[in-house]
Design an enzyme around this catalytic site. Structure first.
Site, PDB file in Angstrom:
ATOM      1  CG  ASP A  58      -2.343   5.202  -2.651  1.00 42.07           C
ATOM      2  OD1 ASP A  58      -1.411   4.352  -3.219  1.00 42.07           O
ATOM      3  OD2 ASP A  58      -3.274   4.863  -1.946  1.00 42.07           O
TER       4      ASP A  58
ATOM      5  CG  HIS B  30      -2.115  -0.862   0.900  1.00 41.04           C
ATOM      6  ND1 HIS B  30      -3.030  -0.566  -0.001  1.00 41.04           N
ATOM      7  CD2 HIS B  30      -2.861  -1.966   1.652  1.00 41.04           C
ATOM      8  CE1 HIS B  30      -4.287  -1.241  -0.137  1.00 41.04           C
ATOM      9  NE2 HIS B  30      -3.983  -2.165   0.829  1.00 41.04           N
TER      10      HIS B  30
END
Length: 380
Positions: free
Chosen positions: A160, A130
């Site tokens: 991200d 992540h």
């Protein structure tokens, strides 16, 4: 009608950077059709769809991509599209029969956008991860935070959204532009890890030149300098200062009442810890609002640290109409802004499959075909 009006994009539903990229393209006028699963994925935080704001402006169809009928639906959609956004692990699209070779054979003009964390190849390509993991491996996470403390997590803005979603959008825009002249599509391989490395270009240069200290709070813009820092005020709130240039630094000292004190030279790094204590003591003597008033009229590179709610109500934002409300959810306006082909939010977030019939009808599927697909379970 934004600058991408007339461009058609297929987004294979996911979370994080892919939807953020799709939101940007939709805000710029592209028709983005999101293909979601026929059963809930279980991904993400459970919330009302109206608060899932990065899903704004796109219709959703629910398709079972593992069924033959569902695969035919997606293949037909891709054949009509200018671009595709997918965020699966390497090899998944190929196993489904929708790898770049197959899709470009059916649609040679297709811009095939791939969003991954580690990239399509390399020793970590198939590892899970992540935002925080990509940020850690990139070296960026280790640079952020206070000395003697664990690194600070900058939300998922840097990896991200910055290194991932923004770079995928940039790459797709470039490839779409090139396809207009060449008539040929191509693959855009957007790895979050690569994007973060690109964002770190300046700091790689500084490090190569011996201008960056790897110890946190020892550099100009990492909290090391007293005049580029965050300080707590008497009411427990915070203010920021960023007076790098000498003229702004002098203005800051005047506003703080320190212009006639015997302070060390601005760039005397050995004295920075001492200066930070002085600055901290001064800022602790007034509330944040009192500092706002005291700094008014000075070019001191000062700003209060605001909450999201306070930020959305700040005069700089309100005058520029930088936020709007849709179904009780606050949405930042599309960015950047265009003078002629103005971007706009094309609608609220749509739930999985909310537009299956209407959207597929618009993309050329007959009522009889939709009934057949629904009976087989290919769509929902």
């Amino acid at each position: 009608m934004g600058p991408l009006a007339g461009v058609k994009i297929i987004e294979l539903g996911g979370v994080g950077p892919g939807p953020f990229c799709a939101m940007l393209l939709s805000d710029m006028g592209a028709e983005v059709l999101r293909v979601d699963r026929t059963t809930p994925s279980g991904l993400g935080v459970k919330k009302e769809v109206r608060f899932d704001t990065t899903r704004r402006g796109r219709r959703s169809v629910a398709v079972d991509m593992k069924s033959e009928g569902g695969q035919n639906v997606v293949r037909e959609l891709i054949s009509q599209a200018d671009g595709l956004i997918e965020g699966f692990r390497p090899g998944v699209m190929e196993r489904l029969g929708f790898g770049p070779d197959e899709c470009l054979a059916d649609n040679p003009k297709l811009v095939y956008g791939r969003m991954t964390g580690w990239g399509q190849d390399g020793p970590l390509a198939n590892h899970v991860g992540h935002d925080i993991n990509y940020l850690a491996i990139s070296g960026a996470l280790g640079m952020i935070g206070r000395q003697g403390q664990a690194p600070s997590i900058p939300l998922n803005l840097v990896a991200d959204l910055g290194g991932g979603g923004m770079y995928l959008a940039l790459g797709m825009l470039a490839a779409l532009f090139e396809a207009k002249s060449s008539g040929k599509g191509q693959v855009v391989d957007a790895a979050i890890l690569d994007g973060v490395a690109s964002l770190l270009t300046t700091f790689y240069g500084y490090t190569s030149g011996g201008l960056w200290n790897e110890d946190r709070e020892r550099n100009l813009i990492d909290g090391g300098a007293p005049w580029y820092n965050v300080y707590e005020t008497s009411d427990g709130k915070f203010v920021s200062v960023g007076a790098v240039e000498a003229k702004f630094y002098q203005q800051l000292l005047k506003a703080m009442g320190l212009e006639n004190t015997d302070l060390p030279e601005q760039f005397d790094r050995d004295k920075w810890p001492e200066m930070k204590k002085i600055f901290a003591d001064v800022f602790s003597q007034k509330t944040r609002d009192e500092w706002d008033a005291a700094m008014a009229g000075y070019d001191a590179c000062y700003a209060p640290v605001l909450t999201l709610k306070e930020a959305s109500q700040h005069p700089q934002y309100t005058e520029r109409q930088a936020f709007t409300e849709i179904d009780g959810a606050t949405h930042p306006a599309p960015a950047p802004r265009f003078s002629r082909t103005v971007s706009e939010i094309q609608g609220p977030p749509h739930a999985d499959g909310a537009d299956t019939d209407a959207a597929l009808t618009d993309w050329g599927f007959s009522g009889e075909k939709l009934a057949e697909l629904r009976k087989s379970g290919a769509i929902a």
